[in-house]
Design a protein around this motif. Structure first.
Motif, PDB file in Angstrom:
ATOM      1  N   UNK A  35       0.799  -1.217   0.000  1.00  0.00           N
ATOM      2  CA  UNK A  35       0.000   0.000   0.000  1.00  0.00           C
ATOM      3  C   UNK A  35       0.832   1.268   0.000  1.00  0.00           C
ATOM      4  N   UNK A  36       2.075   1.169   0.464  1.00  0.00           N
ATOM      5  CA  UNK A  36       2.985   2.319   0.476  1.00  0.00           C
ATOM      6  C   UNK A  36       3.870   2.389  -0.770  1.00  0.00           C
ATOM      7  N   UNK A  37       3.765   1.370  -1.607  1.00  0.00           N
ATOM      8  CA  UNK A  37       4.637   1.295  -2.772  1.00  0.00           C
ATOM      9  C   UNK A  37       4.229   2.284  -3.852  1.00  0.00           C
ATOM     10  N   UNK A  38       5.226   2.875  -4.484  1.00  0.00           N
ATOM     11  CA  UNK A  38       5.067   3.476  -5.781  1.00  0.00           C
ATOM     12  C   UNK A  38       5.337   2.348  -6.783  1.00  0.00           C
ATOM     13  N   UNK A  39       4.450   2.181  -7.756  1.00  0.00           N
ATOM     14  CA  UNK A  39       4.628   1.129  -8.755  1.00  0.00           C
ATOM     15  C   UNK A  39       4.796   1.759 -10.123  1.00  0.00           C
ATOM     16  N   UNK A  40       5.655   1.156 -10.930  1.00  0.00           N
ATOM     17  CA  UNK A  40       5.920   1.699 -12.260  1.00  0.00           C
ATOM     18  C   UNK A  40       6.044   0.578 -13.272  1.00  0.00           C
ATOM     19  N   UNK A  41       5.777   0.930 -14.497  1.00  0.00           N
ATOM     20  CA  UNK A  41       6.039   0.041 -15.626  1.00  0.00           C
ATOM     21  C   UNK A  41       7.114   0.684 -16.493  1.00  0.00           C
ATOM     22  N   UNK A  42       8.116  -0.122 -16.813  1.00  0.00           N
ATOM     23  CA  UNK A  42       9.183   0.277 -17.716  1.00  0.00           C
ATOM     24  C   UNK A  42       9.122  -0.639 -18.932  1.00  0.00           C
ATOM     25  N   UNK A  43       9.773  -0.211 -19.999  1.00  0.00           N
ATOM     26  CA  UNK A  43       9.898  -1.093 -21.153  1.00  0.00           C
ATOM     27  C   UNK A  43      11.251  -0.884 -21.794  1.00  0.00           C
ATOM     28  N   UNK A  44      11.710  -1.926 -22.462  1.00  0.00           N
ATOM     29  CA  UNK A  44      12.969  -1.836 -23.191  1.00  0.00           C
ATOM     30  C   UNK A  44      12.851  -2.612 -24.483  1.00  0.00           C
ATOM     31  N   UNK A  45      13.038  -1.894 -25.568  1.00  0.00           N
ATOM     32  CA  UNK A  45      13.038  -2.496 -26.896  1.00  0.00           C
ATOM     33  C   UNK A  45      14.476  -2.806 -27.293  1.00  0.00           C
ATOM     34  N   UNK A  46      14.676  -3.750 -28.193  1.00  0.00           N
ATOM     35  CA  UNK A  46      16.044  -4.093 -28.624  1.00  0.00           C
ATOM     36  C   UNK A  46      16.786  -2.876 -29.143  1.00  0.00           C
ATOM     37  N   UNK A  47      17.979  -2.676 -28.613  1.00  0.00           N
ATOM     38  CA  UNK A  47      18.814  -1.577 -29.072  1.00  0.00           C
ATOM     39  C   UNK A  47      18.437  -0.220 -28.532  1.00  0.00           C
ATOM     40  N   UNK A  48      17.452  -0.174 -27.645  1.00  0.00           N
ATOM     41  CA  UNK A  48      17.010   1.104 -27.095  1.00  0.00           C
ATOM     42  C   UNK A  48      17.195   1.126 -25.587  1.00  0.00           C
ATOM     43  N   UNK A  49      17.241   2.329 -25.043  1.00  0.00           N
ATOM     44  CA  UNK A  49      17.347   2.481 -23.601  1.00  0.00           C
ATOM     45  C   UNK A  49      16.020   2.142 -22.926  1.00  0.00           C
ATOM     46  N   UNK A  50      16.148   1.750 -21.664  1.00  0.00           N
ATOM     47  CA  UNK A  50      14.952   1.492 -20.878  1.00  0.00           C
ATOM     48  C   UNK A  50      14.146   2.776 -20.719  1.00  0.00           C
ATOM     49  N   UNK A  51      12.840   2.657 -20.811  1.00  0.00           N
ATOM     50  CA  UNK A  51      11.940   3.817 -20.742  1.00  0.00           C
ATOM     51  C   UNK A  51      10.883   3.571 -19.677  1.00  0.00           C
ATOM     52  N   UNK A  52      10.724   4.512 -18.782  1.00  0.00           N
ATOM     53  CA  UNK A  52       9.628   4.442 -17.833  1.00  0.00           C
ATOM     54  C   UNK A  52       8.372   4.971 -18.492  1.00  0.00           C
TER      55      UNK A  52
END
Length: 135
Positions: A35-52
């Motif tokens: 309940x205290x957590x901040x939750x996030x989704x990130x993604x990473x495509x081949x050859x690209x930097x991770x993106x939030x």
């Protein structure tokens, strides 16, 4: 030990929808409760930097990257220790491995980017789930 497990990835045609789930389990104590957590989704495509791409705070306030705003919706169910990412109007450029991550911040976070940085550095992470969007 806290574990995050994503599910719901797969292959879909452009314009379609997918819903990702992230279930959090393990020993959580004191302030380190979902309940205290901040939750996030990130993604990473081949050859690209991770993106939030999406963030939901402990008060269920959501923020999004410009690339997904209006198409993706992040939500949470504290009773189920689960966060979700509803993805609509998917595009081929959404193809990536999607990771959920989260934690209970140890300091006050100053907005979307700061929260993503904190979670990236100190949060718990899932193993990722593949999302493939074909044209």
């Amino acid at each position: 030990q806290v574990q995050l497990v994503e599910s719901g990835g797969g292959s879909v045609q452009a314009g379609g929808s997918l819903r990702l789930s992230c279930e959090v389990s393990g020993y959580m104590y004191n302030s380190d409760m979902f309940g205290n957590y901040y939750m996030a989704w990130f993604r990473q495509a081949p050859g690209k930097e991770r993106e939030g791409v999406a963030l939901i705070d402990d008060e269920a306030s959501a923020s999004y990257a410009d690339s997904v705003k209006g198409r993706f919706t992040i939500s949470r169910d504290n009773a189920k220790n689960t966060a979700y990412l509803q993805m609509n109007s998917l595009k081929p450029e959404d193809t990536a491995i999607y990771y959920c991550a989260g934690g209970a911040p140890s300091r006050t976070l100053a907005g979307f980017r700061d929260a993503l940085r904190w979670i990236g550095d100190f949060g718990y992470w899932g193993q990722g789930t593949q999302v493939t969007v074909s044209s």
